[in-house]
Design an enzyme around this catalytic site. Structure first.
Site, mmCIF file in Angstrom:
data_model
loop_
_atom_site.group_PDB
_atom_site.id
_atom_site.type_symbol
_atom_site.label_atom_id
_atom_site.label_comp_id
_atom_site.label_asym_id
_atom_site.label_seq_id
_atom_site.Cartn_x
_atom_site.Cartn_y
_atom_site.Cartn_z
ATOM 1 N N GLY A 40 -10.606 17.504 5.962
ATOM 2 C CA GLY A 40 -9.643 16.337 5.063
ATOM 3 C C GLY A 40 -10.708 15.171 5.111
ATOM 4 O O GLY A 40 -11.459 14.922 6.170
ATOM 5 N N LEU A 43 -8.856 8.851 3.855
ATOM 6 C CA LEU A 43 -9.436 7.467 4.630
ATOM 7 C C LEU A 43 -9.763 7.889 6.054
ATOM 8 O O LEU A 43 -11.065 7.327 6.520
ATOM 9 C CB LEU A 43 -8.299 6.509 4.682
ATOM 10 C CG LEU A 43 -8.245 5.596 3.318
ATOM 11 C CD1 LEU A 43 -7.020 4.533 3.665
ATOM 12 C CD2 LEU A 43 -9.324 4.757 3.097
ATOM 13 N N ALA A 44 -8.876 8.743 6.701
ATOM 14 C CA ALA A 44 -9.324 8.957 8.238
ATOM 15 C C ALA A 44 -10.569 9.896 8.075
ATOM 16 O O ALA A 44 -11.325 9.581 8.857
ATOM 17 C CB ALA A 44 -7.993 9.798 8.617
ATOM 18 N N SER A 284 4.728 0.074 -6.278
ATOM 19 C CA SER A 284 4.375 -0.462 -4.969
ATOM 20 C C SER A 284 5.407 -1.443 -4.333
ATOM 21 O O SER A 284 6.139 -2.197 -5.163
ATOM 22 C CB SER A 284 3.149 -1.158 -5.117
ATOM 23 O OG SER A 284 2.774 -1.927 -4.096
ATOM 24 N N ARG A 330 11.309 -0.426 5.032
ATOM 25 C CA ARG A 330 11.345 0.538 3.880
ATOM 26 C C ARG A 330 12.639 1.353 4.174
ATOM 27 O O ARG A 330 13.586 1.677 3.334
ATOM 28 C CB ARG A 330 10.360 1.350 3.805
ATOM 29 C CG ARG A 330 9.156 0.859 3.220
ATOM 30 C CD ARG A 330 7.971 1.571 3.229
ATOM 31 N NE ARG A 330 6.916 1.021 2.624
ATOM 32 C CZ ARG A 330 5.378 1.329 2.336
ATOM 33 N NH1 ARG A 330 5.186 2.526 3.123
ATOM 34 N NH2 ARG A 330 4.721 0.644 1.622
ATOM 35 N N HIS A 401 8.014 9.696 1.226
ATOM 36 C CA HIS A 401 6.842 8.858 0.687
ATOM 37 C C HIS A 401 5.739 9.284 1.829
ATOM 38 O O HIS A 401 4.662 9.239 1.671
ATOM 39 C CB HIS A 401 6.960 7.529 0.554
ATOM 40 C CG HIS A 401 5.818 6.685 0.569
ATOM 41 N ND1 HIS A 401 5.141 6.698 -0.656
ATOM 42 C CD2 HIS A 401 5.305 5.787 1.193
ATOM 43 C CE1 HIS A 401 4.052 6.000 -0.659
ATOM 44 N NE2 HIS A 401 4.295 5.182 0.694
ATOM 45 N N GLU A 425 -2.309 10.102 8.903
ATOM 46 C CA GLU A 425 -1.090 10.588 8.873
ATOM 47 C C GLU A 425 -0.620 11.903 9.574
ATOM 48 O O GLU A 425 0.153 12.192 9.824
ATOM 49 C CB GLU A 425 -0.703 10.632 7.379
ATOM 50 C CG GLU A 425 0.589 10.866 7.107
ATOM 51 C CD GLU A 425 1.140 10.962 5.634
ATOM 52 O OE1 GLU A 425 0.289 10.566 4.858
ATOM 53 O OE2 GLU A 425 2.188 11.212 5.236
ATOM 54 N N ARG A 435 7.113 3.724 9.261
ATOM 55 C CA ARG A 435 5.913 2.945 9.189
ATOM 56 C C ARG A 435 6.251 1.786 8.317
ATOM 57 O O ARG A 435 6.958 1.734 7.278
ATOM 58 C CB ARG A 435 5.057 3.847 8.522
ATOM 59 C CG ARG A 435 3.615 3.214 8.326
ATOM 60 C CD ARG A 435 2.636 4.126 7.456
ATOM 61 N NE ARG A 435 2.869 4.712 6.259
ATOM 62 C CZ ARG A 435 3.002 3.931 5.365
ATOM 63 N NH1 ARG A 435 2.446 2.669 5.256
ATOM 64 N NH2 ARG A 435 3.182 4.499 4.017
ATOM 65 N N LEU A 441 -3.052 2.572 5.734
ATOM 66 C CA LEU A 441 -4.377 2.731 5.259
ATOM 67 C C LEU A 441 -5.020 1.993 6.564
ATOM 68 O O LEU A 441 -6.128 2.307 6.857
ATOM 69 C CB LEU A 441 -4.547 1.443 4.186
ATOM 70 C CG LEU A 441 -3.985 1.975 2.705
ATOM 71 C CD1 LEU A 441 -4.239 0.981 1.682
ATOM 72 C CD2 LEU A 441 -4.249 3.247 2.335
#
Lengths: 637, 248, 231
Positions: A40, A43-44, A284, A330, A401, A425, A435, A441
């Site tokens: 993968g 980002l991570a 967003s 959220r 999401h 994630e 979250r 991010l």
């Protein structure tokens, strides 16, 4: 199964520094002897692969996309949190930590979250040095916006494309290492199995998605950064390729899967338009800075929004949560939307929608300012719905999401299988049951840039185990298993395409295990999923062969895993007899409909242990020991 | 509504391709173009035929995976949108739609409508970065950057690397892609130390990959889902000549 | 000499060369037209102008060699780039729908080659005197090369006049794109000035087209007096 969190002792503020000082190091000259497999490259994964290669490790990286730049991190719009306190509004590491742990409804590990808040400041420095064009003020300094679940402005952003810009930063660092020959990159390559030798993760089996070739790879450690499992719901804001396969197959090899029932439903997505829908589009959360959420006060009020007078509108978030208003977290905003729709006050086709209205801010600041802030989002909305949000309020509805659950990891981000590290994630560690916006991010980059480079060395130093040969029996067995599964899928030649089963699973998941879950609904899901799965293995038609580019085969493998994983998710949801964050059990709510936690019985992580096909997995527990914060009832009123 | 689709089918990179014609019924205006193709594929599988191979991932116009030429336009009609953001309401009952892959020597076809764009990755690997290792970076606010400069850099950085610029260019030139990255980094103070070497390396790699040159027809800008301006190509030309004739 | 290789052997370098040589060639075509227009001032003016150019001596050769070099660089780069551009897309599209590009910008090579053919013919006609040698050796009353007579007698022949007018069409199209395009190739693109840059091509090419076409048309129409017979 023993779940040792390995959290260092001592005061919260000093744990990470103390740990860094105490862990063992690998001599620079020896680092290149270690081979790390990173799966993968979001980002991570990209940040980890680049940082580890910079340190001198031999890194091999894999992604199923055609390029590491396409990982779904790219779609994050709003921003990234960091406790910089540039706005002088009272932010601090402690406050970011506290907001995050409270936002997660007190179901995350304190020490992990505190470390996350600590390194958040380094992330921004790193990204700016890489050339990430964060928004700035006229004086040239960085700009911030506010986000859900916080009362300070700590979110850094690059227009509505923050995830893209951060990913491109990590991708550029990774590309540099590929160019230097320190990372061997395998794009269009999907991990299909984990190889465990003598209890340690030592390799993976992959399929080359162009040639169909099955390959064995061995290494000294495996890092999974393969994202979340939101697509178990079929319709979600995730990319259509996002899947659970890598983590699920690791689970089947013994890695514990923690809290799968923690799924985040994002409140501001474009409502479903019909049966043909393949994915949902997020608007967003930053829009809630300026947009006001409302529905008509009357049931079944079909008037166009501009004909509903002010006093007949219910700005329900502002009414119910006056101090956070439209910026309530959220899970809370989503449930509130569901509630008003259940009452019959929803708007748009099917009554599954609420208004997100910008007329006031347009009046106050002018259309140009709004266009500058949200232009691309408004255009996107217009294109999808054929409605102009500058003129009529947007219609939004919650959608799946993000998934807070994931493979269980300790403080070092290592799973219960030594040598298997899980980042971003894909792990469960930092967000608890919910979250906060702009924190995904932050976590992905924290794990990749600033945690794994330290902790992986400690594993190597403490476990001097030779890398297995590529022909070791365990490696060959894993390859054979993979080949068998592929052959089995190709041989069914039923009558339906893979999507048909995925959509059915998604419907069951959303209906019975979505925004509100009950004992009865979950039992229903647990009865229906095996039935869909059985039909899949009888009736699916995977066209083409294994030795070619075959999208149907790729999807079939992923959906087969979702069909098993969905059951695990529902089982976890059933066993967690409380409401917390994104997991809302209708039986457990306060009088005014808020989530009601049961800290005595469920203040723990549930980590599931695979027991073999068609056998009930074992639920292991890691107690969450809150030493530094008081377990409060979350209130955003 | 009903549409007729003329779709390029090609078994693999080595095979010869050709157009196949399909009729798709029950198309509704709210469907995205890709959802229409999904539905077509479901029907094909039910009939026991091989589905059309096409790529997509995020389906919200940001990942840059989708790559179709729809009726002669990369990403189809409509400005500033990727194929996944194309909706069937742009078409009408009875339309014939031709669907082709992006065509360029630098983007070999892998299957049907899927092309290999790894050339873009190699261009970035040649220099599309700022050489900083993780850690040890100065405070993010240590170096102020004028808002206008940052906005311009962001305009360029918005590139999603989809390759529509190459597909649209009559010369299959990758200038807009390269220009966007060169401009993004050369506009920022952090990008200055490697400014000259970066543009030289990236252009050299671009040429090696077999992309054509720019003849300033500006079709790339029109096709770009992020509407990246050709002014960055002028900037690339400037940067390149300065670096070529400069002291490196 | 790596800088030379970068200039002459990279896509960006060659485009820059196209731009800079195109700029000089455009200036030349424009000045050339201004010189030609002196035909309206009568035989004496035009012949004086021609003789002044002829008597530049070494400077004339410098100009000729310079112009020739520029021309060659322009053409060679164009051919090399075109080859490169063609090989960049081995298989074309079945359907292609241009969105913003103009016909002129998509036909630069073909147009350029036609212009090249015309230039050769034009040189043979008026510079080397190979086309109609009898008109080339005329002298005026002062014993100078009678350019005026050569032009007017030449353009009284409808075939020659129309062939020149026809040749101005590809030249105009070539300049319409080229004379705006070189700004971009040379790295000049600033939103503030772009309207100006983008107007230069169409405006300049129109002026050159009208100016150059007016001469054969005026001569054909008898608006330019027939020369007094020279000897």
């Amino acid at each position: 199964m023993e779940l040792k969190s390995n959290v260092p002792s001592g005061p919260l503020e000093q744990k990470w520094d103390k740990h860094k000082a105490e862990i063992s190091l690998i001599n620079p000259a020896n680092k290149r002897k270690y081979n790390i497999l990173v799966v993968g490259t979001g980002l991570a994964g990209a940040s980890a692969a680049a940082s580890l290669a910079e340190l001198g490790y031999n890194v091999t990286a894999f992604c199923f996309h055609d390029s590491p730049r396409r990982a779904h991190s790219i779609a994050a719009q709003g921003g990234i949190n960091a406790a910089k306190n540039y706005q002088n509004d009272g932010d601090s590491v402690w406050r970011l930590f506290y907001d995050t742990i409270k936002g997660g409804d007190f179901r995350a590990r304190e020490a992990n979250v505190y470390r996350l808040a600590q390194v958040s400041v380094n992330i921004i420095d790193q990204c700016v040095a890489q050339g990430v064009p964060f928004a700035r003020e006229y004086g040239g300094l960085l700009s911030n916006r506010s986000f859900g679940g916080a009362q300070v402005s700590r979110t850094f952003y690059a227009r509505g494309q923050t995830g893209q810009q951060l990913l491109l930063g990590a991708y550029s660092a990774l590309s540099r290492q590929i160019g230097l020959g320190n990372v061997k990159m395998y794009p269009r390559t999907e991990m299909l199995d984990l190889v465990v030798v003598d209890g340690h993760a030592k390799g993976i089996i992959t399929r080359n998605l162009v040639s169909g070739e099955i390959q064995r790879h061995v290494g000294d450690a495996v890092v999974l950064a393969t994202g979340g499992y939101g697509n178990v719901f079929y319709l979600s804001t995730n990319a259509v390729g996002s899947n659970v396969t890598a983590t699920y197959r690791a689970y089947k090899r013994g890695a514990a899967f923690a809290n799968p029932c923690y799924t985040q439903i994002h409140p501001t997505c474009i409502p479903v338009s019909g049966e043909h829908q393949s994915k949902l589009t997020l608007m967003s959360e930053s829009l809630r800075n300026d947009g006001r959420v409302w529905v008509p006060k009357k049931k079944g009020d079909n008037r166009p929004p501009d004909q509903i007078p002010e006093d007949e509108r219910d700005y329900y978030l502002e009414r119910k949560y006056p101090s956070y208003g439209n910026l309530a977290p959220r899970d809370i905003s989503s449930r509130a939307a569901k509630q008003v729709c259940d009452e019959g006050r929803g708007v748009g086709p099917g009554g599954l929608g609420v208004y997100l209205d910008f007329s006031e801010v347009i009046k106050r600041l002018g259309e140009n300012v709004v266009r500058e802030r949200y232009g691309n989002l408004f255009d996107m909305y217009h294109e999808i719905t054929n409605e102009n949000p500058y003129a009529v309020p947007m219609r939004i509805y919650p959608a799946v999401h993000y998934t807070m659950g994931g493979l269980w990891v300790d403080y070092n981000l290592m799973s219960n299988i030594p040598g298997l590290f899980v980042l971003g994630e894909a792990n469960f560690s930092d967000h608890g049951a919910n979250r906060l916006g702009a924190s995904a991010l932050m976590q992905g980059l924290a794990d990749g840039y600033f945690v794994i480079p330290y902790t992986i060395g400690d594993y190597f130093a403490r476990n001097k185990i030779a890398r297995p040969s590529i022909d070791a029996p365990e490696v060959k067995q894993a390859e054979a298993d993979t080949r068998n599964q592929i052959a089995r899928m190709l041989s069914i030649k039923g009558k339906h395409s893979v999507d048909v089963f995925h959509r059915e699973l998604g419907r069951v998941m959303w209906e019975y295990c979505g925004m509100a879950r009950t004992d009865a609904s979950l039992k229903k899901a647990l009865a229906e999923i095996p039935e869909i799965r059985a039909r899949f293995w009888k009736e699916v038609h995977v066209t083409g062969g294994g030795e070619e580019l075959n999208l149907a085969l790729e999807r079939a493998g992923r959906v087969a895993d979702f069909l098993e994983f969905g059951e695990l998710l529902c089982l976890d949801a059933l066993e967690r007899r409380e409401s917390c964050g994104g997991h809302f059990r209708a039986e457990f709510q306060t009088e005014d409909g808020e989530a009601k936690r049961d800290d005595d019985a469920f203040c723990h992580v549930a980590a599931w242990e695979y027991q073999g096909p068609e056998r009930k997995p074992v639920r292991n527990v890691e107690p969450l020991d809150f030493q530094f914060v008081h377990l409060a009832t979350r209130s955003y009123k | 509504m009903r549409v007729t689709l003329k779709i390029w089918r090609q078994k693999n990179a080595a095979a010869t391709g050709g157009f196949a014609t399909y009729t798709k019924d029950n198309v509704v205006a709210e469907m995205s173009f890709l959802e229409m193709l999904d539905a077509l594929n479901r029907e094909l599988v039910e009939k026991g035929e091989e589905p059309v191979a096409f790529e997509s991932d995020c389906r919200e116009g940001i990942c840059g995976t989708c790559s179709l030429v729809v009726s002669g336009i990369p990403h189809g009609p409509g400005k500033g949108a990727a194929t996944c953001q194309l909706y069937m309401r742009r078409f009408k009952d009875g339309d014939t739609i031709t669907v082709e892959p992006f065509r360029a020597r630098g983007f070999p076809i892998l299957r049907d409508l899927i092309v290999d764009r790894s050339a873009f990755d190699r261009i970035i690997q040649a220099g599309g970065f700022i050489s900083v290792n993780t850690g040890g970076t100065p405070d993010a606010n240590a170096l102020p950057i004028a808002k206008e400069q940052q906005e311009l850099a962001m305009d360029a950085a918005a590139c999603i690397g989809c390759g529509a610029c190459v597909a649209a260019c009559k010369n299959a030139s990758a200038m807009l892609f390269v220009a966007a990255k060169v401009s993004h980094l050369s506009l920022l103070p952090q990008g200055q130390p490697e400014r000259q070497q970066r543009v030289l390396n990236m252009v050299a790699q671009m040429d090696k990959e077999g992309f054509g040159a720019c003849t300033n027809t500006f079709e790339c800008e029109a096709a770009c889902p992020k509407e990246i301006s050709v002014r960055f190509i002028a900037r690339l030309n400037r940067e390149y000549m300065r670096a070529s004739w400069g002291d490196k | 000499m790596v800088w030379l290789r970068r200039t002459f052997d990279s896509t960006v370098g060659m485009k820059w060369l196209m731009g800079i040589t195109g700029l000089f060639l455009t200036l030349f075509v424009f000045v050339h037209m201004l010189g030609n227009l002196q035909v309206y001032l009568g035989p004496d003016a035009l012949n004086t102008y021609a003789e002044t150019l002829q008597h530049l001596g070494e400077l004339l050769w410098v100009a000729r060699v310079g112009l020739f070099t520029i021309f060659v660089v322009h053409i060679v780069s164009a051919i090399r780039l075109s080859q490169l551009n063609r090989s960049a897309r081995p298989q074309g599209y079945a359907v292609i729908t241009p969105q913003v590009s103009r016909y002129a910008s998509r036909t630069m090579l073909m147009g350029g080659l036609i212009v090249l053919g015309f230039v050769v013919y034009h040189l043979m006609h008026f510079t080397l005197g190979l086309v109609s040698p009898e008109q080339f050796h005329l002298q005026d009353a002062k014993g100078r090369h009678d350019v005026y007579a050569m032009v007017v007698i030449g353009f009284r022949q409808p075939l020659i006049a129309f062939s020149y007018i026809l040749a101005m069409v590809p030249l105009m199209l070539h300049l319409q794109h080229g004379a705006s395009s070189f700004f971009q190739s040379l790295g000049l693109n600033y939103p503030k000035y772009n309207n100006l840059f983008r107007a230069v091509g169409p405006v300049l090419s129109a002026i050159i087209f009208i100016g150059n076409c007016s001469i054969p048309l005026a001569i054909l129409a008898g608006l330019v007096p027939y020369p007094v017979a020279g000897h």
